[in-house]
Design an enzyme around this catalytic site. Structure first.
Site, PDB file in Angstrom:
ATOM      1  N   ASP A 197       0.867  -1.107   0.029  1.00 12.91           N
ATOM      2  CA  ASP A 197       0.087   0.170  -0.003  1.00 12.91           C
ATOM      3  C   ASP A 197       0.791   1.374  -0.060  1.00 12.91           C
ATOM      4  OD1 ASP A 197      -2.344   1.505   0.015  1.00 12.91           O
ATOM      5  OD2 ASP A 197      -2.683   1.169   2.172  1.00 12.91           O
ATOM      6  N   CYS A 231      -8.095  -1.390  -5.264  1.00 14.12           N
ATOM      7  CA  CYS A 231      -7.007  -1.579  -4.335  1.00 14.12           C
ATOM      8  C   CYS A 231      -7.939  -1.411  -2.677  1.00 14.12           C
ATOM      9  CB  CYS A 231      -5.841  -0.785  -4.337  1.00 14.12           C
ATOM     10  SG  CYS A 231      -6.061   0.866  -4.860  1.00 14.12           S
ATOM     11  N   ARG A 237      -2.858   2.023  -6.324  1.00 14.84           N
ATOM     12  CA  ARG A 237      -2.483   1.064  -6.941  1.00 14.84           C
ATOM     13  C   ARG A 237      -3.339   0.802  -8.215  1.00 14.84           C
ATOM     14  NH1 ARG A 237      -1.618  -2.832  -1.813  1.00 14.84           N
ATOM     15  NH2 ARG A 237      -3.188  -1.155  -1.127  1.00 14.84           N
ATOM     16  N   SER A 238      -4.487   1.165  -8.063  1.00 16.35           N
ATOM     17  CA  SER A 238      -5.607   0.985  -9.348  1.00 16.35           C
ATOM     18  C   SER A 238      -5.089   2.115 -10.333  1.00 16.35           C
ATOM     19  CB  SER A 238      -6.908   1.171  -8.606  1.00 16.35           C
ATOM     20  OG  SER A 238      -7.318   0.389  -7.791  1.00 16.35           O
ATOM     21  N   GLN A 277      -1.033   7.773  -6.060  1.00 17.13           N
ATOM     22  CA  GLN A 277      -1.037   8.566  -4.606  1.00 17.13           C
ATOM     23  C   GLN A 277       0.322   9.038  -4.165  1.00 17.13           C
ATOM     24  OE1 GLN A 277      -3.720   9.173  -2.121  1.00 17.13           O
ATOM     25  NE2 GLN A 277      -3.939   9.864  -3.985  1.00 17.13           N
TER      26      GLN A 277
END
Length: 495
Positions: A197, A231, A237-238, A277
């Site tokens: 993450d 995610c 991550r997506s 992110q």
């Protein structure tokens, strides 16, 4: 592919690599990332549906909301709302549904979306528990327990059929059945399990293997519904997955000269807030695109499982503060989730200081697993707990992303703290004093981090005129180690 097309592709790859190398050499990934965030802050798209009282507790994170103009609308069931957006990239003939990791109360909504959108696959890029925090509900059946899960609120059931395991991901075959019509479909569930993450995979190689398998299954094709990609929040991550896949399609069809990675990301962010992110995820996206482009021109990212690929990302990476750390170490403080909130970091820190909620910015590493909410459409009427610490933990449980989970927040804007008397026993008083000291130390650390960020922003202001000018293409040359490195272009961004 003709000789001219091959020459164009090789030249274009050099352009992207030159851009990548220049940003890396200047350690400018945080600056570029902040520049993208600032520009996206001007979009002004609404997300009013997510703020409605009956929908607030259906969001995993209170600052990650689906834009109204691209949100997925459910056609049956208890409500039409789900925290999901449709991303359409017409130039690449791609579309994706990006969504959050389901909560217990939204797992049925999730499968209803898969059913209604005729999706042939779910791409899960996170684990259910990461850094001792629940990041996603166990929404699919496992072969080791009950092989069927029923969702009577939406009239569906999901059955486990089979699975195939590899070192980095598991591919499951599930069957979803409409309980009213008894119609059934098989769904592929691709579960990537080694992507941390707020981090990146160790190298693009394993990720490209995963992407190749997804592509070869046909679930990204135009003749089927969009794959559901998630995610935990459905943005980091997506977003990285969708950016890399889209850019590689454009490279294969049009040559890499036609692809501006930053512009593609900006276009995607018009459909769902906050995609990608961290600066390191942005940097990894560039590296994966470069490596994937070298495997073209076939329709799939053609990576030989037995071939040892020299990783450009590992070779040129000269920034030491990578997001990949040992599993038992906490990640660095991430940027706030949700571009559209437009809260300055200082204002956020001041608000947390005034309310005494330092845990929103950095809770202790030994917090218990956050509770996921049950189905609830009305604010709780139960009396508040009698312990101020339990109130803070329940209303402001922080996950390892740095975003405050709404798993324990049904109506955040109406939540309030009640002053209670401290415990009277000596041990309890000592524990309370220790807790207060810990909070002060954490708050001091956050203040230092905010000052560091402020300094970074100031440096960005100094550099943006020289570093981010309107895009132009030039040709230059530099002597490196006695050899000549042809520079066919260099990065300029708008100031």
């Amino acid at each position: 592919m003709t000789d001219n097309q091959e020459q164009t592709r090789e030249t274009a790859i050099s352009n992207v690599e030159t851009e990548y190398l220049e940003i890396t050499s200047k350690e400018a990934w945080p600056i570029l990332y902040q520049h993208i965030r600032n520009e996206c802050g001007n979009y002004g798209y609404t997300y009013n549906e997510s703020k409605k009282r009956q929908n607030r507790n259906l969001n995993r994170y209170r600052d990650v909301a689906p834009y109204d103009h691209t949100r997925i609308v459910l056609k049956r069931g208890p409500c039409d709302y789900i925290n999901a957006n449709l991303i359409q990239m017409d130039r690449a003939h791609r579309q994706y549904i990006l969504t959050q990791g389901p909560l217990p109360s939204t797992a049925g909504h999730f499968w209803l979306m898969v059913w209604e959108q005729n999706s042939k696959a779910v791409l899960m890029l996170n684990k259910t528990i990461e850094k001792d925090h629940v990041k996603c509900h166990q929404y699919w059946p496992l072969e080791s327990t009950e092989s069927t899960m029923a969702f009577p609120d939406v009239g569906l059931k999901v059955e486990y059929i089979s699975k195939t395991e590899s070192s980095d991901y598991t591919t499951r075959t599930l069957r979803i059945t409409d309980l009213e019509t008894l119609e059934s479909r098989e769904i592929l569930h691709f579960h990537y399990i080694t992507w941390p993450d707020f981090g990146v995979p160790q190298s693009p190689t394993a990720f490209l293997h995963f992407l190749a398998d997804v592509r070869q299954s046909g679930v990204l094709n135009q003749n089927v519904g969009p794959p559901v990609v998630h995610c935990s929040a459905g943005i980091g991550r997506s977003g990285t997955f969708c950016l890399v896949d889209t850019c590689l399609v454009l490279i294969e069809e049009n040559g890499l000269n036609s692809v501006n990675v930053r512009d593609v990301l900006m276009e995607m962010r018009r459909s769902r807030m906050g995609l990608i992110q961290t600066p390191d995820q942005l940097r990894f996206s560039y590296a994966a695109i470069i490596e994937g482009a070298k495997q073209l021109p076939s329709n799939n990212v053609n990576v030989d499982n037995n071939e040892i690929v020299t990783n450009h990302y590992d070779v040129v990476n000269n920034i030491s503060n990578s997001s990949i750390e040992e599993e038992d170490e906490p990640p660095p403080l991430p940027p706030p989730r949700g571009e559209s909130l437009q809260r300055s970091m200082i204002a956020e820190l001041t608000a947390n200081t005034n309310t005494g909620n330092a845990d929103e910015l950095g809770g202790p590493p030994d917090k218990p697993l956050p509770r996921e909410p049950s189905i609830c459409t009305q604010p709780s009427t139960s009396p508040p707990p009698t312990n101020s610490t339990s109130i803070a933990n329940k209303l402001h449980e922080q996950n390892s992303d740095g975003a405050v989970s709404s798993a324990d927040i049904v109506n955040d804007s109406e939540s309030s703290f009640h002053t209670v008397s401290p415990p009277s026993s000596p041990d309890a008083k000592s524990e309370l004093r220790q807790r207060n000291r810990d909070k002060k130390e954490r708050l001091a650390a956050q203040v230092r981090e905010m000052k560091r960020r402020q300094k970074e922003v100031e440096e960005w202001q100094k550099l943006k005129r020289s570093l981010f000018k309107p895009l132009t293409i030039g040709i230059g040359a530099a002597i490196v180690g006695g050899g000549v490195l042809a520079l066919v272009g260099y990065l300029y961004m708008r100031g």
